[in-house]
Design a protein around this motif. Sequence first.
Motif, short mmCIF file in Angstrom:
data_model
loop_
_atom_site.label_atom_id
_atom_site.label_comp_id
_atom_site.label_asym_id
_atom_site.label_seq_id
_atom_site.Cartn_x
_atom_site.Cartn_y
_atom_site.Cartn_z
N ASN A 1 -4.95 -4.23 -4.99
CA ASN A 1 -4.32 -3.12 -4.28
C ASN A 1 -3.38 -3.58 -3.18
O ASN A 1 -3.27 -4.76 -2.86
CB ASN A 1 -5.40 -2.19 -3.70
N CYS A 2 -2.68 -2.60 -2.61
CA CYS A 2 -1.67 -2.85 -1.57
C CYS A 2 -2.16 -2.48 -0.16
O CYS A 2 -1.35 -2.42 0.78
CB CYS A 2 -0.41 -2.06 -1.88
N ILE A 3 -3.44 -2.22 -0.01
CA ILE A 3 -3.96 -1.84 1.30
C ILE A 3 -3.72 -2.96 2.31
O ILE A 3 -4.06 -4.13 2.06
CB ILE A 3 -5.46 -1.51 1.21
N GLY A 4 -3.12 -2.63 3.43
CA GLY A 4 -2.83 -3.61 4.47
C GLY A 4 -1.52 -4.34 4.28
O GLY A 4 -1.11 -5.11 5.16
N SER A 5 -0.84 -4.10 3.16
CA SER A 5 0.43 -4.75 2.91
C SER A 5 1.57 -3.77 3.17
O SER A 5 1.39 -2.56 3.05
CB SER A 5 0.52 -5.24 1.46
N HIS A 6 2.74 -4.30 3.49
CA HIS A 6 3.90 -3.43 3.75
C HIS A 6 5.12 -3.87 2.92
O HIS A 6 6.24 -3.58 3.28
CB HIS A 6 4.24 -3.46 5.24
N VAL A 7 4.85 -4.53 1.79
CA VAL A 7 5.95 -4.92 0.91
C VAL A 7 6.20 -3.81 -0.10
O VAL A 7 5.40 -2.89 -0.26
CB VAL A 7 5.64 -6.25 0.18
N ASN A 8 7.31 -3.90 -0.81
CA ASN A 8 7.69 -2.89 -1.79
C ASN A 8 7.08 -3.20 -3.15
O ASN A 8 7.39 -4.24 -3.74
CB ASN A 8 9.21 -2.83 -1.92
N PRO A 9 6.25 -2.31 -3.70
CA PRO A 9 5.64 -2.59 -5.00
C PRO A 9 6.53 -2.26 -6.19
O PRO A 9 6.31 -2.79 -7.29
CB PRO A 9 4.39 -1.70 -4.99
N VAL A 10 7.53 -1.39 -6.02
CA VAL A 10 8.41 -1.02 -7.13
C VAL A 10 9.64 -1.92 -7.07
O VAL A 10 10.37 -1.93 -6.07
CB VAL A 10 8.84 0.46 -7.05
N VAL A 11 9.87 -2.68 -8.14
CA VAL A 11 10.91 -3.72 -8.13
C VAL A 11 11.75 -3.63 -9.40
O VAL A 11 11.21 -3.46 -10.51
CB VAL A 11 10.28 -5.13 -8.04
N GLN A 12 13.08 -3.75 -9.24
CA GLN A 12 13.99 -3.77 -10.38
C GLN A 12 14.67 -5.13 -10.49
O GLN A 12 15.12 -5.70 -9.50
CB GLN A 12 15.05 -2.68 -10.24
N PHE A 13 14.77 -5.64 -11.74
CA PHE A 13 15.45 -6.89 -12.04
C PHE A 13 16.72 -6.63 -12.84
O PHE A 13 16.77 -5.69 -13.64
CB PHE A 13 14.54 -7.82 -12.85
N PRO B 1 -3.39 -14.53 -15.43
CA PRO B 1 -2.84 -14.85 -14.12
C PRO B 1 -1.58 -14.04 -13.86
O PRO B 1 -0.88 -13.66 -14.82
CB PRO B 1 -2.54 -16.34 -14.22
N SER B 2 -1.30 -13.74 -12.62
CA SER B 2 -0.12 -12.95 -12.28
C SER B 2 1.13 -13.60 -12.88
O SER B 2 1.31 -14.81 -12.75
CB SER B 2 0.05 -12.87 -10.76
N GLY C 1 -1.37 -9.22 -4.28
CA GLY C 1 -2.80 -9.37 -4.50
C GLY C 1 -3.21 -9.06 -5.93
O GLY C 1 -2.39 -8.66 -6.75
N PRO C 2 -4.51 -9.20 -6.24
CA PRO C 2 -4.98 -8.94 -7.60
C PRO C 2 -5.19 -7.47 -7.90
O PRO C 2 -5.20 -7.07 -9.06
CB PRO C 2 -6.31 -9.69 -7.65
N ARG D 1 7.67 -14.52 -0.95
CA ARG D 1 6.77 -13.41 -1.25
C ARG D 1 5.84 -13.81 -2.40
O ARG D 1 6.29 -14.25 -3.45
CB ARG D 1 7.56 -12.16 -1.63
N LYS D 2 4.56 -13.64 -2.20
CA LYS D 2 3.58 -14.00 -3.21
C LYS D 2 3.63 -13.01 -4.37
O LYS D 2 3.75 -11.81 -4.17
CB LYS D 2 2.18 -14.02 -2.60
#
Length: 387
Positions: free
Chosen positions: A98-110, A377-378, A95-96, A70-71
């Motif tokens: 937005n999440c438009i067109g993506s179906h991954v989870n943006p909320v992540v816990q470590f 950078p990310s 991406g830099p 996953r990028k």
Amino acid sequence: MTRRRAKFVAVILGAVAAIACTGNAARAQGQAADSGVKLDYNVSARTAEDMALPNTYVRDESFFHWPAGRKLGAISAIDMGKDGKSIWVVERCGGPDNCIGSHVNPVVQFDLNGRVIKQFGADMIVYPHGMYVDRDGNIWATDLQSNVDRPPPRRVGAAPEVVPADRKPNGAQVIKFSPQGKVLLRIGTPGVYGNDATHLSQPSDVVTAPNGDIFVADGHDSAPSNHRIAKFDKTGKFIKAWDACGINPKDTLDCQHAIAMDSQGRLFVANRGNNRIEIFDQEGKLLDTWTQFGKPSGLYIDANDILYSGDTESSARQGNAFVRGIHIGSARTGKVTAFIPDVLGNPTPWFPLRGTTGSEGVAASNDGTLYSSQVTPSGLNKYTKKP
């Protein structure tokens, strides 16, 4: 490697970096020219006090383990879990922006070892920007943009985004999730900008008070953008709003890029557009203005009222009055005690950077370990105190 080959590699790498940054550097220089500012990259307006601040932390860029395959996208927000040890982020789906067109989870816990243990929110957030973990462990996320009312492209000559007629409106709102990812509350009208009781426009960040009142930093850095703090009760009912730009603002955009609350219940607002922190009470009365914490993009206040301020935009346009990085000090007294300079420093003609670089999101654990998230950078970083 021969000297000639090393020189050739250096030239190629320099060219690649220049091409990647030309558009942003040119835009920054154009803006400066338009404002009549003469840029002198060799002069610094930093105070002796700021230059004398110690860096008491060691940076670790390898602590976080992003899911394989996953990028890693831009991450403007990070916060600590209710336990004071685990870490939450909202990430822009590879991406830099937005999440438009993506179906991954943006909320992540470590977890404590920097490994992903939970993720959710796929297809729910358009443009992840701010976040807050409340006293009950619930996760709040601000969704900056609408997925139907799209902004013009930032790159010169780029084609505008084509919005499908059947796209369900989403974005421009605040979402409250349970720790398991169930949606508990939405504030704002999905996909529709506005500045009244039921609409938001580019909400940047959110925080809640002990009684459950919700404070939304409603606005960002481009039209259509509000420049207000909006207050709601715990059910999401609108109470009031006030201008976040403070006294004599030079810029009415990006007055509330981040928001945090201290132990007294005061609201600290990152007025990035005007290079200062505004401090309000919960009714909107301006209590103080601080300029010693840099050009603030991200704010975090821990249980001991230690204030962390991430600066991602200082540059020659502000006379290099500050260097990009993280200022650390007291939310009670305003005294700055430490500074972590960003590894890339400030933009220069020979080292051009995007408009924002470095640590935009900041958070600290109970033991004083510091974590930061980056848009450009990310990246994700861990900082431990030097022995």
